[in-house]
Design a protein around this motif. Structure first.
Motif, short mmCIF file in Angstrom:
data_model
loop_
_atom_site.label_atom_id
_atom_site.label_comp_id
_atom_site.label_asym_id
_atom_site.label_seq_id
_atom_site.Cartn_x
_atom_site.Cartn_y
_atom_site.Cartn_z
N THR A 46 -11.87 -37.67 -28.90
CA THR A 46 -12.89 -38.33 -28.08
C THR A 46 -13.33 -39.67 -28.65
N THR A 49 -10.00 -42.29 -27.14
CA THR A 49 -9.40 -42.13 -25.80
C THR A 49 -10.15 -42.91 -24.71
N ASP A 50 -10.95 -43.91 -25.09
CA ASP A 50 -11.64 -44.71 -24.06
C ASP A 50 -10.64 -45.34 -23.09
N LYS A 53 -9.35 -42.77 -20.63
CA LYS A 53 -10.39 -42.47 -19.64
C LYS A 53 -10.43 -43.56 -18.56
N GLN A 57 -9.59 -43.05 -14.63
CA GLN A 57 -10.76 -43.17 -13.74
C GLN A 57 -10.49 -44.19 -12.62
N ILE A 68 -14.60 -35.66 -19.46
CA ILE A 68 -13.16 -35.61 -19.74
C ILE A 68 -12.87 -34.56 -20.82
N VAL A 102 -4.76 -34.43 -19.10
CA VAL A 102 -6.15 -34.92 -19.00
C VAL A 102 -6.85 -34.23 -17.83
N PHE A 104 -10.74 -33.85 -15.67
CA PHE A 104 -12.08 -34.39 -15.44
C PHE A 104 -13.03 -33.37 -14.83
#
Length: 275
Positions: A46, A49-50, A53, A57, A68, A102, A104
């Motif tokens: 976390t 992984t920006d 994401k 998104q 996420i 991944v 969400f």
């Protein structure tokens, strides 16, 4: 500590090529392309992984986006375990790139801790460092540091800055010459074939007779099944940072050079490949 800086550097800059794909049941406005990233072994999912994401998104309907989370072959990946540990434990004998799915939605409450911000990761990371120093030095080193030193450890990890991190962390790896090593070794042993989170107990790096304890001694004491062959055949591998260290390696040396930034030795016991 002995200055094997090349080892520290190699550990720090270990990377895992990874392919992120969106879970097939997620609702998107257009097709989601896979996203490729070199993940630092020493960091946390976390924390790095920006980009992943943002990438996914872009194709999602905003109302479909909640927290996420990541999964590998049906196993939710614990973000509070270092990335290298997750790979060694779940995927070390598979072909690269590591294929991570991944999600969400449908957050697996039973399996994962929530991670709503980087503050949560920082708090977890600092708690581990403090626990490790309690084992090594009765908390004396970490308690003598200033707040800015604690921050520098975290910023060094967050920004992937080796020198920034080790300028402070080397103090946590020192001990007085008469001690010959730490009070206890901070370690956690994880077994791929069990539901038990990990094994952790007090273990001294030096035997009462003065000889150095080895990785083999630690395993014999804490997890004998990892090194005692069944039917004469060794069924498991012992992995740290993606390599299989020799069992004769002194545990004090491993603690100084092969610990993760949280100052723990994270040791994976995995089934040996049969092919």
């Amino acid at each position: 500590m002995t200055d094997d800086k090349d080892v520290l550097r190699d550990v720090w800059f270990g990377r895992i090529p990874t392919c992120f794909t969106l879970y097939q049941d997620e609702i998107t406005e257009r097709e989601a392309e896979p996203y490729y990233l070199l993940l630092p072994r020493i960091s946390y999912l976390t924390l790095v992984t920006d980009k992943v994401k943002k990438h996914f998104q872009k194709v999602m309907r905003q109302e479909e986006v909640s927290e996420i989370w990541f999964e590998y072959e049906g196993t939710p990946l614990k973000w509070h375990y270092p990335i290298g540990l997750l790979f060694d434990l779940h995927a070390s004998n598979t072909a690269l790139p590591w294929s991570i799915t991944v999600h969400f939605k449908n957050f697996p409450e039973k399996d994962l801790l929530h991670c709503h911000s980087k503050d949560v990761i920082e708090a977890h990371f600092m708690a581990c460092i403090k626990e490790a120093d309690a084992l090594k030095h009765k908390s004396q080193v970490i308690n003598e540091m200033q707040k800015k030193d604690h921050k520098q450890l975290w910023m060094g990890l967050q920004n992937d800055k080796f020198e920034q991190f080790w300028a402070i962390n080397r103090k946590l790896m020192e001990y007085s010459p008469e001690d010959n090593g730490f009070r206890y070794i901070p370690f956690r042993i994880y077994q791929a074939t069990t539901e038990r989170p990990f094994i952790q107990k007090l273990f001294r790096p030096i035997a009462s007779g003065g000889q150095l304890h080895t990785l083999g001694d630690l395993l014999k004491d804490v997890c004998p099944s990892a090194i005692t062959p069944e039917d004469g055949e060794q069924k498991t591998q012992v992995m740290i940072h993606g390599i299989e260290p020799m069992l004769e390696t002194p545990i004090q040396w491993l603690s100084e050079h092969m610990s993760y930034p949280d100052n723990f030795l994270h040791i994976s016991i995995i089934p040996r490949p049969t092919d």
